[in-house]
Design a protein around this motif. Structure first.
Motif, PDB file in Angstrom:
ATOM      1  N   UNK A   4       0.814  -1.213   0.000  1.00 36.79           N
ATOM      2  CA  UNK A   4       0.000   0.000   0.000  1.00 36.79           C
ATOM      3  C   UNK A   4       0.847   1.262   0.000  1.00 36.79           C
ATOM      4  N   UNK A   5       2.110   1.160   0.410  1.00 38.75           N
ATOM      5  CA  UNK A   5       2.975   2.339   0.419  1.00 38.75           C
ATOM      6  C   UNK A   5       3.293   2.838  -0.984  1.00 38.75           C
ATOM      7  N   UNK A   6       3.127   1.981  -1.974  1.00 42.36           N
ATOM      8  CA  UNK A   6       3.395   2.391  -3.345  1.00 42.36           C
ATOM      9  C   UNK A   6       2.244   3.159  -3.966  1.00 42.36           C
ATOM     10  N   UNK A   7       1.121   3.212  -3.301  1.00 43.57           N
ATOM     11  CA  UNK A   7      -0.074   3.855  -3.841  1.00 43.57           C
ATOM     12  C   UNK A   7      -0.350   5.175  -3.132  1.00 43.57           C
ATOM     13  N   UNK A   8      -1.038   6.098  -3.810  1.00 43.08           N
ATOM     14  CA  UNK A   8      -1.406   7.356  -3.137  1.00 43.08           C
ATOM     15  C   UNK A   8      -2.402   7.095  -2.018  1.00 43.08           C
ATOM     16  N   UNK A  34     -13.503  18.893   2.075  1.00 43.14           N
ATOM     17  CA  UNK A  34     -12.619  18.676   0.936  1.00 43.14           C
ATOM     18  C   UNK A  34     -11.919  17.339   1.003  1.00 43.14           C
ATOM     19  N   UNK A  35     -10.930  17.180   0.143  1.00 42.23           N
ATOM     20  CA  UNK A  35     -10.150  15.962   0.040  1.00 42.23           C
ATOM     21  C   UNK A  35      -8.678  16.286   0.162  1.00 42.23           C
ATOM     22  N   UNK A  36      -7.942  15.396   0.860  1.00 44.10           N
ATOM     23  CA  UNK A  36      -6.484  15.478   0.953  1.00 44.10           C
ATOM     24  C   UNK A  36      -5.898  14.255   0.247  1.00 44.10           C
ATOM     25  N   UNK A  37      -4.810  14.439  -0.462  1.00 46.52           N
ATOM     26  CA  UNK A  37      -4.138  13.337  -1.146  1.00 46.52           C
ATOM     27  C   UNK A  37      -2.642  13.522  -1.028  1.00 46.52           C
ATOM     28  N   UNK A  38      -1.944  12.406  -0.868  1.00 47.55           N
ATOM     29  CA  UNK A  38      -0.481  12.446  -0.819  1.00 47.55           C
ATOM     30  C   UNK A  38       0.073  11.171  -1.439  1.00 47.55           C
ATOM     31  N   UNK A  39       1.240  11.308  -2.007  1.00 51.07           N
ATOM     32  CA  UNK A  39       1.883  10.153  -2.651  1.00 51.07           C
ATOM     33  C   UNK A  39       3.386  10.335  -2.569  1.00 51.07           C
ATOM     34  N   UNK A  40       4.042   9.386  -1.922  1.00 53.23           N
ATOM     35  CA  UNK A  40       5.498   9.405  -1.875  1.00 53.23           C
ATOM     36  C   UNK A  40       6.028   8.652  -3.094  1.00 53.23           C
ATOM     37  N   UNK A  52       7.738  13.510  -2.624  1.00 61.29           N
ATOM     38  CA  UNK A  52       6.327  13.174  -2.722  1.00 61.29           C
ATOM     39  C   UNK A  52       5.516  14.301  -3.320  1.00 61.29           C
ATOM     40  N   UNK A  53       4.287  14.028  -3.552  1.00 59.61           N
ATOM     41  CA  UNK A  53       3.319  15.011  -4.020  1.00 59.61           C
ATOM     42  C   UNK A  53       2.202  15.104  -2.992  1.00 59.61           C
TER      43      UNK A  53
END
Length: 488
Positions: free
Chosen positions: A110-114, A149-155, A333-334
C-alpha cells in the motif's frame, strides 16, 4: 546500484542521481543488493546407506511420495494422518501466521499507492477584541466557518524503499508458508512414529502374555515334581519368581500404551482417551515397504521446506538492507488538497468557495545521530546471520539424510540376525523343557532358556519397531509429507 548511490554524504552527486532517476524511470532506481538464490550444494548427497550397511530392500530414484505413510499399507495410520491435518493445533496456528504475513504484505504494498482522505469541519469562531487582528480592523463578532474537501499524498518511490519493503514482505510471506509445510512434515512424522511405537508396545504386551502362559505352565510343572519328590523347593520358588517378573512387565507396558494413545490424540487436537476405543485393541505392526523411493539428490533442497524457509528468510533480510540504504536519500512526494470553505453554510455550493493546493514535498535527512548508519549495520548483520542460518540448515539436512539412510540399512541387518536368535532360543526352551520333564536336565536350564527367549522376543520386537521408525525418519529427512508443486 553502484557504489555511487551508496555515498549520501555527497550532495551534488545526490542531486544529479535524483534528477537522473526521476527523468529516466521512477521504477528503475533501487538501492541495496539484489537477492541471489544461494546454491545448496546438495547434489553430492549419497542417497544410499554406506556399503557395510547396505539394505536388503532396494531403493529407487522414483519421486518421494507426498503421502509416504501409505507405503505401510495401514488404513488406520492413513486415517490418523488425515485427521491430524485438519485437527492439529500447531498446523492451524502456522496457517494463521500465513494470514498475518499476507496482511503485512498488503500493508507494505500500500505504500506504493497514493493515500486519499476526506474531511469536513465546522467551527464557530471569534477573535479577541484586544488581539492583533482586532487592531488591524478585523471584526470581533462571532461567526461560523465551514470547510470540506479531500487530501491526497503520494510518496514517489525513487530509491526503491517501498519496493524493497514489499519485496521483503513477500519473502517473509513465503517463509511462513514454508514454515507451515515444515510443520506438516514434522506432524506426519510424529503421527507415524507415535502410531508405530504404539503398535510395538502392544506387540510387547502380547509377548509378555505369551511368556506369562509359559511361566505359569513351568510353575505348575515344578510344583507337580516337588509333590512327587523329584524336585526341590528351589525349583518351585525360582518358577514363582520368574512368573512374578513377567507379571511385573504388564502394568508398565499398559501405561506406556495408554500414554502413546494420548500422544496421538494430542497430535490430532483431541482430548485424552479420545482414541482408546479405536486403538486399544492390538493390531500387527505394519510391515516394511517393499520398495523405498528416495528421489534424486538434486531435488533434495526443493523438497525440504526448512531449506526453502531459510532461503526465504535470507531473501527478506537482503531486502531489508535496501530499505535501510534508501533511508539515507531524500523522500520525494506530491501533496494536494481540494475542497470548499465558507463563513456561511449556504455558500458552500458556490463555485467561488473552492480552494486547492498542490505541490511537491522533499524530506532530506541531515542529522539523525547515527541512527541510519546503525540501522544499516543492523540489517547487514541480520543478513549475514540469515546466510549462516541457511548454510546450517542445509548442512543439518545433509546429516539427517545420511544418518537416516545408515540407520535404515543397519536396522534391517540387525532384525535379520535377531530373527535367527529368536528361533534358536525358542528351540532351546523346548529342548530344556523336554529334558526337565524327563529328568535329564535341572530347572536352571529351563529358567535360563525362558529368560533368553523373553529377551530375544523383546529385542526382535524392538528391532521390528525401530526398522519401521527408520522409514519414518528417512522420509522426514527427505522432506516427505507435503507436495512442493502445490506451493507457489
Amino acid at each position: 546500484m553502484s557504489a555511487f548511490f551508496e555515498t549520501p554524504q555527497h550532495p551534488l552527486k545526490l542531486m544529479v542521481a535524483l534528477l537522473t532517476c526521476g527523468a529516466v524511470s521512477l521504477a528503475g532506481c533501487m538501492v541495496g543488493p539484489d537477492f541471489t538464490k544461494p546454491d545448496a550444494g546438495l547434489d553430492a548427497v549419497q542417497l544410499a546407506p554406506r556399503p557395510e550397511l547396505a539394505s536388503v530392500i532396494p531403493m529407487s530414484e522414483a519421486a518421494v511420495p507426498a503421502q509416504w505413510w501409505q507405503l505401510f499399507n495401514d488404513t488406520v495410520l492413513t486415517a490418523l494422518q488425515g485427521r491430524a491435518l485438519t485437527g492439529n493445533l500447531d498446523l492451524q496456528m502456522a496457517t494463521e501466521r500465513i494470514e498475518q504475513s499476507r496482511a503485512q504484505l498488503g500493508i507494505a504494498a500500500a505504500q506504493l499507492l497514493p493515500s486519499v482522505g476526506a474531511n469536513t469541519s465546522y467551527s464557530r469562531e471569534a477573535i479577541s477584541e484586544n488581539g492583533k487582528f482586532a487592531a488591524l480592523g478585523a471584526p470581533s463578532d462571532p461567526g461560523n466557518f465551514w470547510q470540506m474537501g479531500f487530501d491526497a499524498s503520494w510518496e514517489i518511490d525513487v530509491w526503491g524503499r517501498a519496493r524493497r519493503e514489499r519485496e521483503g514482505a513477500a519473502a517473509a510471506l513465503q517463509a511462513t508458508v514454508y514454515d507451515r509445510e515444515a510443520a506438516r512434515v514434522t506432524l506426519a512424522a510424529e503421527v507415524a512414529r507415535t502410531y508405530l511405537q504404539l503398535r510395538g508396545t502392544q506387540a510387547q504386551l502380547d509377548i509378555a502374555q505369551q511368556n506369562l502362559s509359559v511361566a505359569e505352565h513351568t510353575l505348575g510343572l515344578a510344583e507337580s515334581r516337588e509333590r512327587n519328590g523329584v524336585a526341590t523347593r528351589f525349583e518351585t520358588t525360582s518358577a514363582r519368581a520368574q512368573l512374578a517378573t513377567v507379571k511385573a512387565l504388564l502394568p508398565e507396558l499398559a501405561q506406556r500404551r495408554n500414554a502413546q494413545m494420548n500422544a496421538l490424540a494430542l497430535l490430532l487436537g483431541e482430548q485424552p482417551r479420545a482414541l482408546d476405543a479405536q486403538l486399544r485393541n492390538a493390531m500387527p505392526l505394519p510391515s516394511l515397504p517393499s520398495r523405498v523411493p528416495v528421489g534424486v539428490s538434486s531435488q533434495l533442497a526443493h523438497r525440504r521446506p526448512d531449506i526453502l524457509r531459510a532461503e526465504a528468510r535470507l531473501h527478506a533480510a537482503t531486502a531489508d538492507i535496501g530499505v535501510a540504504k534508501a533511508d539515507f536519500y531524500p523522500r520525494i512526494g506530491l501533496k494536494g488538497k481540494v475542497g470548499l470553505e465558507a463563513l456561511d453554510g449556504g455558500d458552500l455550493a458556490s463555485w467561488d468557495s473552492r480552494f486547492f493546493s498542490i505541490g511537491p514535498t522533499v524530506y532530506l535527512p541531515i542529522f539523525q545521530g547515527g541512527r541510519l548508519q546503525q540501522r544499516l549495520a543492523l540489517n547487514e548483520s541480520r543478513q549475514k546471520n540469515a546466510a549462516l542460518a541457511y548454510r546450517k540448515t542445509v548442512l543439518r539436512a545433509w546429516h539427517e539424510v545420511d544418518n537416516a539412510l545408515d540407520a535404515w540399512g543397519a536396522q534391517q541387518r540387525r532384525h535379520d540376525e535377531l530373527q535367527v536368535a529368536y528361533e534358536q532360543n525358542k528351540q532351546a526352551l523346548r529342548a530344556a523343557e523336554r529334558g526337565y520333564q524327563q529328568g535329564a536336565a535341572d530347572y536352571l536350564s529351563v529358567l535360563t532358556a525362558q529368560r533368553d527367549l523373553l529377551d530375544s522376543q523383546t529385542r526382535l520386537n524392538d528391532s521390528a519397531t525401530h526398522a519401521t521408525l527408520t522409514v519414518v525418519n528417512l522420509y522426514k529427512s527427505l522432506g516427505g509429507g507435503w507436495d512442493p508443486e502445490t506451493v507457489q
